[in-house]
Write a protein that holds these residues in place. Structure first.
Motif, short mmCIF file in Angstrom:
data_model
loop_
_atom_site.label_atom_id
_atom_site.label_comp_id
_atom_site.label_asym_id
_atom_site.label_seq_id
_atom_site.Cartn_x
_atom_site.Cartn_y
_atom_site.Cartn_z
N ARG A 121 0.84 -1.20 0.00
CA ARG A 121 0.00 0.00 0.00
C ARG A 121 0.88 1.25 0.00
NH1 ARG A 121 -5.21 1.11 0.76
NH2 ARG A 121 -5.86 3.06 1.76
N VAL A 122 0.54 2.20 -0.85
CA VAL A 122 1.18 3.51 -0.87
C VAL A 122 0.25 4.48 -0.15
CG1 VAL A 122 2.08 5.38 -2.30
CG2 VAL A 122 2.37 3.00 -3.03
N VAL A 123 0.74 5.08 0.92
CA VAL A 123 -0.11 5.89 1.80
C VAL A 123 0.17 7.37 1.58
CG1 VAL A 123 -0.73 6.38 4.20
CG2 VAL A 123 -0.13 4.04 3.50
N ALA A 124 -0.90 8.13 1.37
CA ALA A 124 -0.80 9.58 1.16
C ALA A 124 -0.93 10.32 2.48
CB ALA A 124 -1.88 10.05 0.19
N ILE A 125 0.02 11.19 2.78
CA ILE A 125 -0.02 12.03 3.98
C ILE A 125 0.03 13.49 3.53
CG2 ILE A 125 1.11 12.64 6.14
CD1 ILE A 125 0.00 9.82 6.16
N PRO A 126 -1.05 14.26 3.75
CA PRO A 126 -1.05 15.66 3.32
C PRO A 126 0.10 16.44 3.94
CG PRO A 126 -3.26 14.96 3.93
CD PRO A 126 -2.33 13.86 4.36
N VAL A 127 0.63 17.39 3.18
CA VAL A 127 1.72 18.22 3.63
C VAL A 127 1.15 19.50 4.23
CG1 VAL A 127 3.71 19.60 2.90
CG2 VAL A 127 3.36 17.31 1.96
N ALA A 128 1.55 19.83 5.44
CA ALA A 128 1.09 21.06 6.09
C ALA A 128 1.71 22.26 5.40
CB ALA A 128 1.46 21.04 7.57
N ALA A 129 0.96 23.37 5.37
CA ALA A 129 1.48 24.60 4.79
C ALA A 129 2.69 25.06 5.59
CB ALA A 129 0.41 25.68 4.80
N GLN A 130 3.71 25.50 4.89
CA GLN A 130 4.95 25.93 5.54
C GLN A 130 4.95 27.43 5.77
OE1 GLN A 130 7.02 23.78 6.69
NE2 GLN A 130 5.97 22.04 5.75
N PRO A 131 5.65 27.92 6.82
CA PRO A 131 5.74 29.36 7.06
C PRO A 131 6.40 30.07 5.89
CG PRO A 131 6.53 28.11 8.96
CD PRO A 131 6.35 27.13 7.83
N GLY A 132 6.16 31.36 5.80
CA GLY A 132 6.71 32.16 4.72
C GLY A 132 8.16 32.50 4.94
N PRO A 133 8.73 33.40 4.11
CA PRO A 133 10.13 33.78 4.22
C PRO A 133 10.43 34.40 5.57
CG PRO A 133 9.14 34.61 2.19
CD PRO A 133 8.03 34.08 3.04
N GLY A 134 11.62 34.12 6.08
CA GLY A 134 12.02 34.69 7.35
C GLY A 134 11.64 33.83 8.53
#
Length: 334
Positions: A267-280
């Motif tokens: 099984r290939v399991v999908a894990i959503p990626v959380a939004a990353q902080p912006g620059p700085g």
């Protein structure tokens, strides 16, 4: 004549609607799937196709081929099998990655002698434009490490620079190794250690090149990628328990990580990626905020660009409507 403002308003709305982005073929929403092909029992690497949305390239880790399989995530069925020629007999194929040049890189980098091979290999060939069973002639590159032989299972090609990286599989002295700017088919390509990493079985860069994901049997982490190096201790990802956990890749749109494992009907399991902080901040900058974004595209064709053009059209339409009303009032007074 009383319908003139209504007609102008309708024209204005139609013009505004014309600024909306046209529909295009997009990556299907990430979802887990089962690899149905009975020939794939030791899936050891994953790479998301950019040419064929929803298709993932994978391979067995030994005694098979040399083959690369394209699996459709929607059905779990194999839709392509690539037979590589010109590469001799692979020893221990452990990874696959897609470069910015549209070529697939296959890492024959495993070392069943626990660091006993004097050299390992990378195979490269263009990703097929059509799905199906095809035979390709691959270019073979010889790889050596500057600090001596070692076992490895993770090969990653940076999606912007095209530079190839290998992560060694070592519980105490795991390292990330950087290849030369351009691989050469004429001699050994020396990979040099540039960072310490944990014991891993696979890795992948995010499509924008701002993060590096590494996984092992128990733990997965993503690292901000800056100046050609992973930064800090990274952030832990809730990777699934998969036993012989051997592979990871980002979806083509970067919205999720796909985790794979060995075994029949794995099984290939999908894990959503959380939004990353912006620059700085501590996370990776968004693609829109990269240093070259403004120079390359002064008015991006994304939400900002469409909003600007839409506002101009709306302003023009408002002028038309107001002018129509004045014209109507003049005719009524005549």
């Amino acid at each position: 004549m009383r319908r003139l403002p209504l007609v102008l308003a309708t024209v204005a709305l139609a013009a505004l609607a014309a600024t909306a982005p046209a529909a295009s073929a997009a990556e299907p929403p990430a979802a887990s799937f089962v690899i149905e092909d009975p020939r794939i029992t030791e899936s050891s690497g994953l790479a998301a196709s950019r040419t064929h949305p929803g298709v993932y390239w994978t391979h067995n880790d030994s005694d098979d081929g040399p083959y690369l399989y394209g699996v459709d995530a929607a059905t779990g069925r194999t839709v392509a099998r690539i037979t590589m020629t010109g590469v001799g007999r692979p020893r221990d194929v452990e990874a696959v990655s897609l470069g910015p040049d549209g070529q697939l890189y296959v890492g024959d980098i495993g070392d069943n002698r626990n660091g006993g091979w004097e050299h390992v290999w990378i195979y490269r060939f263009p990703e097929p434009k059509q799905l199906g069973d095809v035979t390709v002639k691959a270019t073979q590159f010889t790889v050596k490490y500057a600090d001596g032989p070692r076992d490895a299972e993770a090969l990653m090609v940076h999606p912007k620079t095209g530079r190839v990286y290998i992560a060694s599989k070592d519980r105490e002295k795991g390292g990330l190794y950087e290849g030369p700017a351009n691989l050469s088919g004429g001699g050994a390509n020396v990979f040099r250690r540039v960072a310490a990493v944990p014991w891993v079985t696979d890795g992948a860069f995010s499509p924008d090149g701002n993060r590096l994901a590494l996984r092992g049997y128990l733990v997965a982490r993503t690292y901000p990628w800056r100046d050609g190096r992973p930064e800090g201790e990274g952030e832990r990802v809730d990777a699934p328990w998969q036993g012989q956990a051997e592979s990871v890749t980002y979806t083509a749109d970067g919205s999720a990580l796909m985790f794979g494992a060995e075994g029949a009907k794995s099984r290939v399991v999908a894990i959503p990626v959380a939004a990353q902080p912006g620059p700085g901040a501590s996370g990776a900058p968004s693609p829109r905020s990269s240093p070259n974004a403004a120079a390359a595209d002064p008015e991006p064709a994304g939400e900002g660009g469409n909003f600007t053009r839409g506002a101009l059209v709306l302003a023009g339409a408002t002028v038309l409507v107001m002018g129509g009303r004045r014209l109507l009032r003049r005719r009524r007074s005549d």
